[in-house]
Design a protein around this motif. Structure first.
Motif: not given
Lengths: 445, 499
Positions: B105, B107, B121, B124-125, B128
């Motif tokens: 993933i 960012t 971010k 969140e990365g 996730e």
């Protein structure tokens, strides 16, 4: 209709790259050389992504490791890199044989605040063909980068022309290298425009180059064949040279859209409609021949035909392919995923296009650049029969999971070797049909 | 030198190994000066794009099977994960594993992140990555942007430690920190050594760590070590996190590449008691002999090793002689990373080619165990010196060098290099697979490939006849190293050494 995907801000699976990756738009101009003011890994990485693992197009005249680069490290970050850039440009002019040098900045140079454009201006004042676009990777994706580079060339390099050449049309469309089929596609657009009696001026690819650039201000009009990318550039040209533009958002694939497109261009150019109609009639013939001949299979394969098609691609292909498959091949759309981070102000127009794929058929659209979001959405979808996934090499996995067909058409096209194929026009539609149905005949449905 | 596992990041190679990226001279001079770490890196006034640490770090970590990688960068820095996914597919194919995409993933740091930071971010990365991939560990690679804005990556990871129940591992590999992209290998291995590897609960006397890249040809290692009753495990691509945590149990570590393996192997030796076999790398006969003999010494299996060497050498002798006869006197130029360049210089000599020049993309004056790389010391023992340069992927240098030397063949490693010799009409071999000339049988295979590439040069000849090089006539007439400023105190020596 379009559902804003859950607001995920991170990206799983790279389906576009950063602004600096548009260095390929410079490489696509014959005898133009990019000069990178960037970190040591940027050029290699972006080159690998767009020119290797995307159709294995190759680096061409001066791409890959031939690109001059400051390879900025700690010293340039701490003390600034303008001096180093100046030295690099000086030597690049000595070493690299080019007609145009385009300085492109990466994240490091832009964050530390180097005035790279000013450095380039110093060379312009000496009459050197040097321009600069500030394309720090954080400033946007490669579509934005493509616009920035074209913008810099228009602003810093192009000179007004006294004369206008009637029938000369500048073509701005798909993004070089990012679209693995760009050379074939641009060539096909040229052929189509020439067939109705226009002269296409195309900057990118063989036959373009600085000669084509210098002709830009002479054009009767600019043709923007693109959902949104390049709009800023044709507006800029209108302002600078008073050249009007025709914005045609749908990439013409197949007879319905291509004929419609040619009529629109012909009308805008003021061509006699009989001339355009006569050309269209000729252009449609080969398409009709092959479709008649292969209709047996197109019908007999119905047992294994895709139940729905899904595009996971940039807006060019999402729209162009959807129109073709719906209007000419009689297929039905599922959700269309548009991955190019299309600015909000253009989204509504694009949604409208998908609402009216045909008088009776529309398709839901999801704007997202994150494959996790796409995967979750597809897993929720109940397919009766096999879906056809027209996306990128990443999508082999989700296609397998959904027991579907898969063909890579959008970046990264890492599982195909592409030379001069095109998906545009009548010929391109045949090629796309070949590729899709080759997937069908080679699988055990 | 020693490997310091108490710091958050590995020191870069410039500082740790006195590595250099610019030099012109000879192998003997390199070996002599490296002994005193007295070489200063030459700087260039004109440079072409090179490579960075992030690529080397990320390329290793994304191929650990049950790990995930979060790249904290602008999206462009994630672009080479497309290539990684291809490597992933090839590796899965060769191991008969189910195909998957890599767990990565990005960012997607944008302008906003450069102003306000990218912490949200990054969180969140990581969340996730954990939710989507269910990984055993999450590596977070840093970038120029995260580095320059001063993002406190370790602090952000600490803040998530309670929420995410797997190790969150920072990997400091900002591209601008080091000119040596190989510093990225060290960054990845530092992360593995500090967060993943555990002290051995029990040792496995038959288990041998093999540090390699993709390991496509690993069956031949299994066969050879199998004859000694040893079991190789291939690091780090396609291992699991659990397997990595136990590499300390091995009886020894061997490496396919001195550049790649230095940090991990020395770290394992110094901190986990796994001896690093400080031999030549196993390319060609002298390489594999040295690899096996040094291993035999450490494990006390000298006799078995000698028997194995004798049998394997005898088995290829007739074919080798035939190849040597065929290739004798052909002139070759080599351009690779330092370990491969020096090992392949020896390999091509074993095939009776004349090595006209050895270019390496960088040069480490020592490896982490403190010694000068064995591969350069071995070459320096030869009576005849070989001209050499350190060229940092500078294709303008290589172009003029090849035009001057006009070799029969260019053998290179590093994607993107083969085209520039081919455009000069020189038959070119690109070594992608690190097993290309592994051991006895590999030498024969490679010798045949050399013969094949000389047998039909029509493609490169056609190419050369049609293309225009991207250089001015002025440049084509210059000395290849015109832009390489030599370290002043070395000038005299260099002049002497250059052929």
């Amino acid at each position: 209709m379009a559902k804003a995907a859950k607001t995920i801000k991170v990206i799983e699976q790279v389906r576009y790259s950063c602004a600096l990756a548009a260095l390929h738009s410079v490489l696509a101009i014959d005898r133009a050389v990019p000069i990178l003011h960037a970190g040591p890994g940027c050029g290699q990485r972006l080159s690998t992504a767009l020119s290797t693992t995307n159709g294995y197009q190759g680096t061409g005249y001066a791409g890959g490791h031939a690109m001059p680069c400051t390879n900025s490290t700690e010293a340039e970050v701490i003390f600034g890199g303008e001096k180093k850039l100046k030295e690099l440009i000086t030597h690049s002019l000595e070493v690299m044989d080019a007609d145009l040098y385009v300085v492109l900045t990466g994240c490091t140079a832009d964050i530390v605040g180097d005035d790279s454009t000013e450095v380039a201006r110093g060379f312009q004042k000496q009459g050197k063909p040097v321009v600069c676009a500030q394309t720090g990777g954080f400033s946007g994706n490669n579509f934005v980068g493509h616009e920035l580079i074209l913008g810099a060339i228009i602003d810093q390099y192009l000179q007004p022309s006294e004369e206008i050449e009637p029938g000369l049309v500048n073509v701005f469309s798909i993004v070089p290298y990012y679209d693995a089929f760009w050379t074939g596609n641009l060539e096909e657009i040229r052929k189509l425009l020439e067939a109705i009696g226009l002269k296409a001026n195309i900057i990118f690819g063989p036959g373009g180059g600085v000669d084509a650039l210098n002709k830009v201000p002479k054009a009767q009009f600019n043709l923007l064949l693109s959902p949104w990318i390049g709009l800023t550039n044709v507006k800029q040209l209108e302002e600078k040279f008073k050249t009007p533009y025709l914005h045609y958002p749908v990439l013409p694939i197949g007879p319905t859209e291509t004929s419609k497109f040619l009529r629109a261009v012909g009308k805008y150019a003021g061509l006699p409609s009989e001339q355009v109609e006569a050309s269209i009639a000729e252009l449609e013939k080969p398409y009709d021949y092959y479709i008649e001949r292969s209709a047996d299979y197109l019908l007999q394969a119905r047992v294994g035909l895709p139940s729905r098609f899904i595009t996971i691609s940039d807006s060019f292909y999402a729209l162009g392919i959807s129109k073709f498959l719906v209007n000419d091949l009689g297929l039905l759309p599922g959700t269309q995923f548009i991955i190019d981070n299309i600015p909000a102000k253009y989204q509504a127009d694009l949604e409208e296009e998908f609402k009216d794929l045909s008088p009776t058929i529309s398709a839901p659209v999801v704007f997202t650049n994150d494959s996790g979001t796409i995967r979750e959405k597809l897993r929720e979808t109940k397919f009766r029969g096999k879906p056809l996934i027209l996306g990128s090499a990443w999508d082999q996995m989700i296609a397998k999971e959904l027991n579907g067909y898969q063909l890579s058409v959008s970046f990264p096209v890492a599982d195909r070797f592409i030379l001069n194929s095109t998906y545009i026009g009548y010929n391109g539609a045949l090629r796309l049909a070949e590729d899709i149905f080759s997937v069908l005949v080679s699988s055990n449905y | 030198m020693s490997i310091n596992l108490t710091t958050p990041e590995a020191q870069i190679r410039e500082n740790r190994l006195s590595s250099i990226t610019g030099y012109k001279g000879s192998i003997k001079d390199l070996a002599t000066q490296a002994g005193g770490c007295s070489l200063k890196s030459g700087e260039r006034g004109f440079t072409q794009t090179t490579a960075c640490s992030l690529g080397c770090a990320q390329g290793q970590l994304v191929l650990i099977k049950d790990a995930a990688v979060v790249g904290h960068s602008a999206i462009g820095c994630g672009s080479d994960t497309i290539q990684s996914n291809i490597n992933n597919r090839r590796g899965q194919f060769s191991r008969e594993l189910e195909y998957t995409n890599i767990n990565y993933i990005n960012t997607n740091m944008t302008e906003e992140a450069t102003v306000f930071g990218g912490a949200a971010k990054l969180r969140e990365g990581i969340r996730e990555a954990y939710r989507r991939f269910n990984p055993k560990v999450i590596f977070v690679t840093t970038s120029c942007v995260s580095g320059i804005i001063g993002e406190n990556v370790s602090g952000i990871l600490d803040g998530l430690a309670e929420e995410i129940p797997v190790p969150l591992v920072p990997v400091h590999c900002e591209g601008f920190r080091s000119k040596l992209w190989a510093s990225g290998f060290d960054a990845a291995f530092h992360a593995i050594l500090t967060y993943i590897v555990k002290p051995a609960e029990k040792k496995n006397p038959n288990l041998i760590n093999i540090i390699n890249f993709s390991g496509i040809g690993r069956k031949e290692v299994v066969r050879l070590l199998g004859r000694l009753g040893l079991v190789p495990q291939f690091l780090v691509q396609f291992t699991t996190v659990d397997q990595l945590s136990k590499i300390s149990e091995a009886a020894a570590t061997l490496s396919f590449c001195g550049t790649l393996g230095s940090y991990l192997a020395s770290g394992l030796e110094e901190h986990f008691g796994v001896p690093y076999i400080k031999s030549l790398q196993p390319h060609g006969i002298a390489g594999i002999d040295s690899w096996l003999r040094e291993l035999g010494k450490v494990l006390g299996r000298e006799e078995e090793v000698e028997k194995l060497i004798a049998e394997e050498t005898a088995a290829i002798a007739p074919e080798l002689e035939e190849l040597r006869e065929k290739l004798k006197g052909k002139r070759v130029v080599i351009g690779m990373g330092p370990s491969f360049a020096q090992n392949y210089t020896r390999v091509l000599q074993e095939l009776a080619l004349e090595v006209a020049w050895t270019a390496s993309w960088h040069f480490d004056q020592r490896h982490d165990y403190g010694g000068v790389p064995a591969s350069v010391l071995e070459l320096a023992k030869n009576e005849k010196d070989i001209p050499a340069c350190v060229s940092e992927l500078q294709v303008h240098e290589i172009n003029n060098l090849l035009r001057q030397l006009k070799p029969d063949l260019f053998v290179c490693r590093h994607p993107g290099m083969a085209i520039w010799s081919a455009k000069l009409g020189i038959p070119t071999i690109f070594i992608n697979d690190e097993y290309q000339s592994f051991g006895y049988q590999g030498l024969i295979n490679f010798g045949n490939r050399v013969a094949d590439s000389l047998a039909n040069p029509t493609f490169v000849q056609y190419l050369a006849s049609k293309i225009k090089l991207p250089y001015t006539n002025w440049w084509l007439e210059q000395d290849a190293f015109k832009f390489l400023g030599e370290a002043p105190q070395k000038k005299e020596k260099l002049t002497k050494a250059v052929v």
